[in-house]
Scaffold this motif. Structure first.
Motif, PDB file in Angstrom:
ATOM      1  N   LEU A  64      13.731  -2.955 -12.765  1.00  0.00           N
ATOM      2  CA  LEU A  64      12.369  -2.522 -12.470  1.00  0.00           C
ATOM      3  C   LEU A  64      11.860  -1.581 -13.553  1.00  0.00           C
ATOM      4  CD1 LEU A  64      12.623  -1.836  -8.635  1.00  0.00           C
ATOM      5  CD2 LEU A  64      11.749  -3.875  -9.786  1.00  0.00           C
ATOM      6  N   PRO A  65      10.587  -1.672 -13.906  1.00  0.00           N
ATOM      7  CA  PRO A  65      10.024  -0.780 -14.929  1.00  0.00           C
ATOM      8  C   PRO A  65      10.003   0.660 -14.468  1.00  0.00           C
ATOM      9  CG  PRO A  65       8.294  -2.068 -13.875  1.00  0.00           C
ATOM     10  CD  PRO A  65       9.599  -2.647 -13.409  1.00  0.00           C
ATOM     11  N   ALA A  66      10.009   1.573 -15.426  1.00  0.00           N
ATOM     12  CA  ALA A  66      10.053   3.006 -15.121  1.00  0.00           C
ATOM     13  C   ALA A  66       8.692   3.573 -14.759  1.00  0.00           C
ATOM     14  CB  ALA A  66      10.619   3.769 -16.316  1.00  0.00           C
ATOM     15  N   THR A  67       7.629   2.795 -14.965  1.00  0.00           N
ATOM     16  CA  THR A  67       6.286   3.262 -14.640  1.00  0.00           C
ATOM     17  C   THR A  67       5.509   2.156 -13.931  1.00  0.00           C
ATOM     18  OG1 THR A  67       5.458   2.536 -16.806  1.00  0.00           O
ATOM     19  CG2 THR A  67       6.200   4.816 -16.623  1.00  0.00           C
ATOM     20  N   VAL A  68       4.483   2.557 -13.177  1.00  0.00           N
ATOM     21  CA  VAL A  68       3.607   1.590 -12.520  1.00  0.00           C
ATOM     22  C   VAL A  68       2.767   0.895 -13.583  1.00  0.00           C
ATOM     23  CG1 VAL A  68       1.655   1.327 -10.933  1.00  0.00           C
ATOM     24  CG2 VAL A  68       3.514   2.910 -10.387  1.00  0.00           C
ATOM     25  N   GLY A  69       2.665  -0.420 -13.491  1.00  0.00           N
ATOM     26  CA  GLY A  69       1.945  -1.189 -14.491  1.00  0.00           C
ATOM     27  C   GLY A  69       0.436  -1.018 -14.419  1.00  0.00           C
ATOM     28  N   PRO A  70      -0.275  -1.392 -15.511  1.00  0.00           N
ATOM     29  CA  PRO A  70      -1.728  -1.240 -15.563  1.00  0.00           C
ATOM     30  C   PRO A  70      -2.500  -2.366 -14.890  1.00  0.00           C
ATOM     31  CG  PRO A  70      -0.937  -2.110 -17.636  1.00  0.00           C
ATOM     32  CD  PRO A  70       0.294  -1.813 -16.799  1.00  0.00           C
ATOM     33  N   GLY A  71      -1.807  -3.460 -14.571  1.00  0.00           N
ATOM     34  CA  GLY A  71      -2.512  -4.611 -14.020  1.00  0.00           C
ATOM     35  C   GLY A  71      -3.331  -5.294 -15.105  1.00  0.00           C
ATOM     36  N   GLY A  72      -4.361  -6.020 -14.696  1.00  0.00           N
ATOM     37  CA  GLY A  72      -5.196  -6.704 -15.676  1.00  0.00           C
ATOM     38  C   GLY A  72      -5.229  -8.197 -15.453  1.00  0.00           C
ATOM     39  N   LYS A  73      -6.150  -8.864 -16.114  1.00  0.00           N
ATOM     40  CA  LYS A  73      -6.330 -10.290 -15.940  1.00  0.00           C
ATOM     41  C   LYS A  73      -5.063 -11.054 -16.292  1.00  0.00           C
ATOM     42  CE  LYS A  73      -9.436 -14.095 -17.181  1.00  0.00           C
ATOM     43  NZ  LYS A  73     -10.619 -14.480 -17.983  1.00  0.00           N
ATOM     44  N   GLY A  74      -4.579 -11.856 -15.351  1.00  0.00           N
ATOM     45  CA  GLY A  74      -3.399 -12.674 -15.584  1.00  0.00           C
ATOM     46  C   GLY A  74      -2.085 -11.922 -15.474  1.00  0.00           C
ATOM     47  N   ALA A  75      -2.132 -10.613 -15.186  1.00  0.00           N
ATOM     48  CA  ALA A  75      -0.894  -9.829 -15.110  1.00  0.00           C
ATOM     49  C   ALA A  75      -0.146 -10.126 -13.816  1.00  0.00           C
ATOM     50  CB  ALA A  75      -1.208  -8.345 -15.188  1.00  0.00           C
ATOM     51  N   THR A  76       1.170 -10.185 -13.905  1.00  0.00           N
ATOM     52  CA  THR A  76       2.009 -10.336 -12.721  1.00  0.00           C
ATOM     53  C   THR A  76       2.333  -8.947 -12.200  1.00  0.00           C
ATOM     54  OG1 THR A  76       3.010 -12.383 -13.550  1.00  0.00           O
ATOM     55  CG2 THR A  76       4.202 -11.204 -11.830  1.00  0.00           C
ATOM     56  N   LEU A  77       1.945  -8.668 -10.957  1.00  0.00           N
ATOM     57  CA  LEU A  77       2.177  -7.341 -10.390  1.00  0.00           C
ATOM     58  C   LEU A  77       3.610  -7.210  -9.925  1.00  0.00           C
ATOM     59  CD1 LEU A  77      -1.086  -6.828  -8.316  1.00  0.00           C
ATOM     60  CD2 LEU A  77      -0.621  -6.218 -10.694  1.00  0.00           C
ATOM     61  N   THR A  78       4.272  -6.152 -10.365  1.00  0.00           N
ATOM     62  CA  THR A  78       5.661  -5.890  -9.991  1.00  0.00           C
ATOM     63  C   THR A  78       5.790  -4.428  -9.580  1.00  0.00           C
ATOM     64  OG1 THR A  78       6.234  -5.330 -12.277  1.00  0.00           O
ATOM     65  CG2 THR A  78       6.562  -7.616 -11.593  1.00  0.00           C
ATOM     66  N   PRO A  79       6.811  -4.100  -8.794  1.00  0.00           N
ATOM     67  CA  PRO A  79       7.011  -2.699  -8.410  1.00  0.00           C
ATOM     68  C   PRO A  79       7.656  -1.908  -9.531  1.00  0.00           C
ATOM     69  CG  PRO A  79       8.744  -4.046  -7.488  1.00  0.00           C
ATOM     70  CD  PRO A  79       7.782  -4.997  -8.140  1.00  0.00           C
ATOM     71  N   ALA A  80       7.362  -0.626  -9.567  1.00  0.00           N
ATOM     72  CA  ALA A  80       8.078   0.266 -10.473  1.00  0.00           C
ATOM     73  C   ALA A  80       9.350   0.723  -9.778  1.00  0.00           C
ATOM     74  CB  ALA A  80       7.197   1.462 -10.833  1.00  0.00           C
ATOM     75  N   ARG A  81      10.214   1.396 -10.515  1.00  0.00           N
ATOM     76  CA  ARG A  81      11.431   1.933  -9.918  1.00  0.00           C
ATOM     77  C   ARG A  81      11.087   2.858  -8.762  1.00  0.00           C
ATOM     78  NH1 ARG A  81      14.312   4.203 -15.134  1.00  0.00           N
ATOM     79  NH2 ARG A  81      13.665   6.091 -14.051  1.00  0.00           N
ATOM     80  N   PRO A  82      11.923   2.937  -7.731  1.00  0.00           N
ATOM     81  CA  PRO A  82      11.639   3.815  -6.593  1.00  0.00           C
ATOM     82  C   PRO A  82      11.396   5.265  -6.983  1.00  0.00           C
ATOM     83  CG  PRO A  82      13.396   2.316  -6.031  1.00  0.00           C
ATOM     84  CD  PRO A  82      13.143   2.114  -7.504  1.00  0.00           C
ATOM     85  N   ASP A  83      12.046   5.737  -8.045  1.00  0.00           N
ATOM     86  CA  ASP A  83      11.894   7.133  -8.437  1.00  0.00           C
ATOM     87  C   ASP A  83      10.806   7.343  -9.495  1.00  0.00           C
ATOM     88  OD1 ASP A  83      13.200   5.836 -10.492  1.00  0.00           O
ATOM     89  OD2 ASP A  83      14.660   7.442 -10.858  1.00  0.00           O
ATOM     90  N   ALA A  84      10.067   6.284  -9.817  1.00  0.00           N
ATOM     91  CA  ALA A  84       9.013   6.406 -10.822  1.00  0.00           C
ATOM     92  C   ALA A  84       7.872   7.266 -10.274  1.00  0.00           C
ATOM     93  CB  ALA A  84       8.499   5.030 -11.207  1.00  0.00           C
TER      94      ALA A  84
END
Length: 259
Positions: A64-84
């Motif tokens: 999981l990524p360490a930060t919440v993603g920016p989103g955007g057109k065509g972006a796949t939304l994924t969760p950040a790490r629980p401690d992010a």
């Protein structure tokens, strides 16, 4: 009126975002450390199990990524790490609106309407709270265009993370937050208050998280400025449970105020 508690004091270990046909579904709270373990390829491998080149290239694919993603057109939304932490502000912030001090002023300081130009949301805001089981209520399914402000979270514009939820759909079709997943870093959200004040929040990030590992601290945790959280359902709809598997969470920070 008693002093308003912080969001984390109100967001008790039993707090859940209530599940419904298409409403904001159950959120497991507390014990964020109990998250699915991810094989990062760091374990000892037997000689016969040495990875191929392809396996090496994909060893971290499910971390999981360490930060919440920016989103955007065509972006796949994924969760950040629980401690992010919550994502950093995408625009210059302004000081929070001071909390009302008198009982009469507090009664007037309520969010009344939310507008999100990008996804054509212009909806009234009602109040929701938790039931005896710790489930956070949602707007009535008979009012698919209504959103719900968690009344024990800050009033939008005041210090801390204000929480507003809404349905993604009902039996009759799309609901108020049907297009919430389209928001991205930099988009604008306007919340109008019954005391005449208008607040503008700028989106700083968006994620899709499993309801079984909801990032409670990231969503409800105290902040040093005024922030906003929008929540709806996402993922796969379970017909038997009448609920979606995931939640979409939008993070935003106060960037303008007037009134």
């Amino acid at each position: 009126m008693a002093e308003q508690k912080t969001p984390m004091q109100r967001a008790t270990p039993g707090l859940l975002i209530a599940g419904s046909l298409a409403g904001v579904g159950a959120i497991m709270v507390g014990l964020l450390s109990v998250a699915p373990k991810v094989d990062d390829g760091s374990g000892t491998l037997a000689a016969a199990d040495q990875p191929t080149t392809v396996q090496i290239e994909n060893a971290g694919a499910f971390v999981l990524p360490a930060t919440v993603g920016p989103g955007g057109k065509g972006a796949t939304l994924t969760p950040a790490r629980p401690d992010a932490p919550a994502p950093l502000a995408a625009a210059p912030t302004v000081p929070p609106i001071p909390k009302a001090k008198t009982k009469a002023a507090k009664a007037k300081a309520r969010p009344s309407r939310i507008k999100i130009p990008k996804i054509k949301v212009n909806a009234p805001i009602g109040a929701v709270t938790v039931d005896i089981k710790g489930n956070l209520g949602t707007p009535p399914l008979t009012r698919p265009n209504q959103t719900g402000w968690y009344r024990f979270s800050p009033v939008p514009g005041e210090l801390g993370p204000a929480v507003i939820n809404g349905h993604v759909s009902t039996r009759k079709g799309p609901a108020v937050f049907d297009r919430l997943r389209e928001l991205a870093k930099g988009d604008q959200i306007y919340v109008y208050r019954s005391d005449g004040k208008v607040t503008r929040f700028t989106v700083s990030g968006i994620e899709q998280v499993s309801k079984s590992s909801f990032p409670t601290s990231r969503v409800y945790g105290n902040t040093k400025d005024s922030q906003l959280r929008l929540i709806t359902c996402g993922g796969v709809f379970n017909k038997e449970a009448h609920s979606y598997t995931d939640n979409i969470v939008v993070y935003a920070t106060l960037s303008k105020k007037k009134g």
